[in-house]
Design an enzyme around this catalytic site. Structure first.
Site, PDB file in Angstrom:
ATOM      1  CG  ASP A  95      -0.505   0.034   2.556  1.00  0.00           C
ATOM      2  OD1 ASP A  95       0.640  -0.657   2.830  1.00  0.00           O
ATOM      3  OD2 ASP A  95      -0.887   0.614   3.331  1.00  0.00           O
ATOM      4  CD  GLU A 137       4.345   0.889   6.655  1.00  0.00           C
ATOM      5  OE1 GLU A 137       5.084   1.511   7.481  1.00  0.00           O
ATOM      6  OE2 GLU A 137       3.825   1.706   5.758  1.00  0.00           O
TER       7      GLU A 137
HETATM    8  C1  LIG Z   1      21.553  11.544  10.440  1.00  0.00           C
HETATM    9  C2  LIG Z   1      20.831  12.322   9.810  1.00  0.00           C
HETATM   10  C3  LIG Z   1      20.245  11.942   8.490  1.00  0.00           C
HETATM   11  C4  LIG Z   1      19.031  12.772   8.089  1.00  0.00           C
HETATM   12  C5  LIG Z   1      18.473  12.203   6.915  1.00  0.00           C
HETATM   13  C6  LIG Z   1      17.125  11.649   7.255  1.00  0.00           C
HETATM   14  C7  LIG Z   1      16.522  10.515   6.178  1.00  0.00           C
HETATM   15  C8  LIG Z   1      15.384  10.008   6.499  1.00  0.00           C
HETATM   16  C9  LIG Z   1      15.138   9.283   5.303  1.00  0.00           C
HETATM   17  C10 LIG Z   1      13.907   8.516   5.216  1.00  0.00           C
HETATM   18  C11 LIG Z   1      12.687   8.728   6.131  1.00  0.00           C
HETATM   19  C12 LIG Z   1      12.589   7.309   6.986  1.00  0.00           C
HETATM   20  C13 LIG Z   1      11.134   7.054   6.915  1.00  0.00           C
HETATM   21  C14 LIG Z   1      10.961   5.446   7.422  1.00  0.00           C
HETATM   22  C15 LIG Z   1      10.071   4.578   7.125  1.00  0.00           C
HETATM   23  C16 LIG Z   1       8.588   5.224   7.610  1.00  0.00           C
HETATM   24  C17 LIG Z   1       7.486   4.272   7.099  1.00  0.00           C
HETATM   25  C18 LIG Z   1       6.392   4.904   7.600  1.00  0.00           C
HETATM   26  O1  LIG Z   1       5.913   6.191   6.852  1.00  0.00           O
HETATM   27  N1  LIG Z   1       5.333   4.617   8.449  1.00  0.00           N
HETATM   28  C19 LIG Z   1       4.203   5.248   8.896  1.00  0.00           C
HETATM   29  C20 LIG Z   1       2.988   4.565   8.942  1.00  0.00           C
HETATM   30  C21 LIG Z   1       3.316   3.319  10.084  1.00  0.00           C
HETATM   31  N2  LIG Z   1       3.619   1.982   9.781  1.00  0.00           N
HETATM   32  O2  LIG Z   1       3.023   3.625  11.262  1.00  0.00           O
HETATM   33  C22 LIG Z   1       4.502   6.161   9.920  1.00  0.00           C
HETATM   34  O3  LIG Z   1       3.758   6.958   9.987  1.00  0.00           O
HETATM   35  O4  LIG Z   1       5.587   6.287  10.342  1.00  0.00           O
HETATM   36 ZN   LIG Z   2       6.536   2.501   3.903  1.00  0.00          ZN
HETATM   37 ZN   LIG Z   3       5.159   5.484   4.010  1.00  0.00          ZN
END
Ligand SMILES: CCCCCCCC/C=C\CCCCCCCC(=O)N[C@@H](CC(N)=O)C(=O)O
Ligand SMILES: [Zn+2]
Ligand SMILES: [Zn+2]
Length: 522
Positions: free
Chosen positions: A144, A209
Site C-alpha cells: 500500500d 502498513e
Molecule cells: C543522520 C541524519 C540524516 C538525516 C536524513 C534523514 C533521512 C530520512 C530518510 C527516510 C525517512 C525514514 C522513513 C522511514 C519509514 C517510515 C515508514 C512510514 O511512513 N510509516 C508510517 C506508517 C506506520 N507504519 O506507522 C508512519 O507514520 O511512521
Molecule cells: Zn513505507
Molecule cells: Zn510510508
C-alpha cells in the site's frame, strides 16, 4: 560599523574561539586519559574470509532490464492507496495480486515456494532451505501507499510511472514498491537460474502498513506464530543510502535501521457550552485549545541526542568526517549536547535529537455565528529511544497545564528494542557485506528509523530487526517520502533487484567468519 559594535564582534569571536579551544583541549585530555579513540570501526569482518555462497551471478541482460522495469512501472500504476484503517483501495489491492502472479510466474509455480494470501490482500511466501538446522530469516515490504494528488505539484501524475530524465515518478517508487517488486523480481531470477536455498526464508508483503499494519503484518505474524516460527533476523523498509545528506560526511552512508522511534498519537479536546456568537465568553473552546497546542510547539521535548543508539551512527561515521568534526563525532560522550544543538536546527536532523511533536489535525466549529461546543486537535509524537511513552504522556500533560483540555491516547508504543550490530550479528553483517560488495564506496552504519514500519509487529519472532533498502537518497529526496515527486532512478531500481538477489544467496552461509580471522589472512 560603529566602534562599539566592532568591539562586541571581536569579543564574541574571542569567546567562541576560547570556548572551542577549551572543548578540544578538554576532549583530548579526557580522551587520552579515559577513552581510546578508534577510527576503524567499519573494517572488521569485511576483511575476513567468507564462505562463498553467491554462486549465481547477478548479471542482468538487456531483455531482463526492460522486463524488470516494465513490471515495476505496472506496480506503480496501481493506486493501492491506504487512507484510514477502513479506507483501503481494495479493488487496487486485488489488481496488485493479479500483477504479482503475472509478473513473477516462476515464484508462483515453483515447487520450492509456498504461498498464501493473508487477510485477503497481504502475501506470505515460504522458501524452505535444504539445511533444516539453519534458522530462517524474513524479508518484508508493503504494497500500500499513502494518497497522492497531482495538483499538489507533481511533475508527472502520481500513478503514471512516467519516466523523466532516467527517473520513474510515482507514489510508491521509494515507499515501498521498490522493495515489493525488487524482492520478488530477485527471487524470480534466482529460481529461473536454478537456485535452491540452503537457509529457508519468508517474504511478507503487507497491504495496510501505511495505516499501521493491523490487518496485514499482524495476521502474517499470527500465521507464523501458529507454525512456531522463529527468525534469525527480519529486514524491512526504513533507512537508505544517504549521499550528500549528512553535512560534512565524505562519501555516501548506508544507514541500517537497528531500532525505530516510539509513537504517541494524542487527542486533545475542549468542551464548552454552545451559544450565539454575539455573546462570546472571554475564552472559546478554540482559543483554549489553540493555547495548549501553542505551548506544546513552543516547548519541545528535551534534547536527548547521544543518549540513544544514534550515538553509534555518528561513531561509525566519524572516520569519514574531516577534523575537527572527526574528533567531535569520535567523542560523542563529550560532544553530543553540542551536536544536538546544531542538529535540532533542521527538521530532518531534529528527528534524531528528541521526541518530536507534530500537530497534525485541528477541528472545530460548524457555522460562523455559533460558538463551537467542541474543539479537538491531534498531536503525533515520535518518541526518542531514551524516553518511554509514559514519560512523554506526563510531559504533554504538564506542558498543556490546563485541566479544561482533555487528553486521550489514541495510539502509542515505546521505542522499539535495539537490534544487534556487532561483529557476531548475523543479519547486520550479512546486510553490510551485501551493501559493501555492491557499493564499495559506501560507509555502513547503524541508524534509527524515525518512522514506523510493519516490522514492529515482529518483535516476538525475531530479536534482530533491521530497516533498510539500498534506495539512494540525495539532498531533497527525503522530502519526496510521503511528499510530491516521489521517484527512483531506473539504475537504482535495478540495483535493488541485484541487492536482494545477492542478499538471499549471502544468507546461505552457515556462520559468520570469526571476527579474528581477518588478522590471520595473508
Ligand atoms: C543522520 C541524519 C540524516 C538525516 C536524513 C534523514 C533521512 C530520512 C530518510 C527516510 C525517512 C525514514 C522513513 C522511514 C519509514 C517510515 C515508514 C512510514 O511512513 N510509516 C508510517 C506508517 C506506520 N507504519 O506507522 C508512519 O507514520 O511512521
Ligand atoms: Zn513505507
Ligand atoms: Zn510510508
Amino acid at each position: 560599523m560603529t566602534e562599539r559594535s566592532a568591539k562586541l564582534n571581536i569579543l564574541k569571536f574571542v569567546k567562541i574561539v576560547s570556548f572551542s579551544l577549551l572543548l578540544v583541549i578538554l576532549g583530548f585530555f579526557v580522551a587520552a586519559t579515559v577513552r581510546t579513540l578508534t577510527f576503524d570501526v567499519n573494517a572488521g569482518l569485511q576483511l575476513a574470509h567468507w564462505e562463498k555462497t553467491n554462486n549465481i551471478a547477478s548479471d542482468i541482460n538487456q531483455h531482463q532490464r526492460e522486463e524488470l522495469l516494465a513490471n515495476f512501472r505496472d506496480a506503480i500504476r496501481i493506486p493501492t492507496v491506504s487512507t484510514t484503517e477502513t479506507q483501503l483501495n481494495t479493488t487496487a489491492l486485488r489488481e496488485f495480486d493479479s500483477l504479482l502472479r503475472k509478473a513473477f510466474p516462476t515464484v508462483f509455480s515453483s515447487h520450492l515456494v509456498q504461498h498464501e494470501v493473508v487477510a485477503n490482500y497481504s502475501h506470505l511466501f515460504w522458501v524452505p532451505g535444504s539445511d533444516l538446522a539453519l534458522v530462517p530469516y524474513m524479508l518484508l515490504a508493503h504494497i500500500d501507499v499513502v494518497p497522492a494528488e497531482e495538483r499538489d505539484g507533481w511533475e508527472a501524475p502520481p500513478f503514471s510511472a512516467k519516466e523523466i530524465n532516467g527517473f520513474i515518478y510515482g507514489r510508491g517508487t521509494i515507499d515501498n514498491k521498490q522493495s515489493v517488486m525488487g524482492i520478488l523480481q530477485a527471487l524470480e531470477y534466482l529460481l529461473i537460474r536454478g537456485y535452491s536455498p540452503r537457509r529457508g526464508f519468508f517474504i511478507g508483503l503487507g497491504h495496510d502498513e501505511e495505516v499501521s499494519g493491523f490487518q496485514g503484518a499482524m495476521n502474517i505474524v499470527r500465521v507464523l506464530k501458529k507454525k512456531g516460527v522463529q527468525l534469525a533476523f527480519v529486514l524491512d523498509e526504513g533507512l537508505a543510502v544517504l549521499d550528500g545528506v549528512i553535512s560534512g560526511l565524505q562519501g555516501p552512508a548506508a544507514l541500517i535501521g537497528i531500532s525505530e522511534k516510539g509513537l504517541a498519537t494524542v487527542k486533545l479536546s475542549v468542551s464548552k457550552a454552545p451559544g450565539h456568537s454575539s455573546m462570546p465568553p472571554s475564552e472559546s473552546s478554540i482559543g483554549i485549545l489553540a493555547g495548549a497546542v501553542k505551548r506544546l510547539e513552543e516547548n519541545p521535548m528535551p534534547r536527548l541526542f547521544g543518549e540513544g543508539p544514534e550515538r553509534g551512527t555518528f561513531e561509525h561515521l566519524a572516520h569519514k568526517f574531516r577534523l575537527p568534526l572527526k574528533f567531535v563525532m569520535s567523542n560523542m560522550w563529550l560532544f553530543s549536547p553540542l551536536l544536538g544543538r546544531v542538529m535540532e536546527r533542521r527538521p530532518d536532523t531534529n528527528a534524531f535529537v528528541r521526541t518530536t511533536t507534530a500537530i497534525t489535525m485541528f477541528n472545530s466549529g460548524v457555522k460562523v455565528n455559533i460558538l463551537p461546543s467542541q474543539a479537538e486537535a491531534y498531536v503525533n509524537l515520535r518518541i526518542h529511544s531514551a524516553q518511554s511513552l509514559q514519560e512523554v504522556l506526563e510531559l504533554i500533560q504538564s506542558t498543556v497545564g490546563d485541566e479544561r483540555v482533555k487528553m486521550e491516547l489514541v495510539d502509542g508504543f515505546d521505542p522499539l528494542p535495539v537490534s544487534s550490530y556487532d561483529e557476531t550479528s548475523f543479519g547486520f553483517q550479512i546486510i553490510k557485506k551485501t551493501v559493501l560488495d555492491q557499493f564499495p564506496q559506501v560507509t555502513v552504519a547503524p541508524g534509527i528509523c524515525i518512522g514506523n514500519t510493519d516490522s514492529r509487529h515482529y518483535t516476538d519472532l525475531a530479536k534482530d530487526i533491521y530497516r533498510f533498502a539500498p534506495t539512494w537518497f540525495r539532498p531533497g529526496d527525503a522530502q519526496r517520502f510521503h511528499g510530491i515527486n516521489e521517484r527512483i532512478s531506473k539504475k537504482n531500481y535495478e540495483e535493488l533487484v541485484v541487492f536482494y538477489f545477492n542478499l538471499i544467496q549471502n544468507c546461505d552461509i552457515k556462520d559468520l567468519p570469526s571476527p579474528h580471522s581477518a588478522g590471520h589472512e595473508l
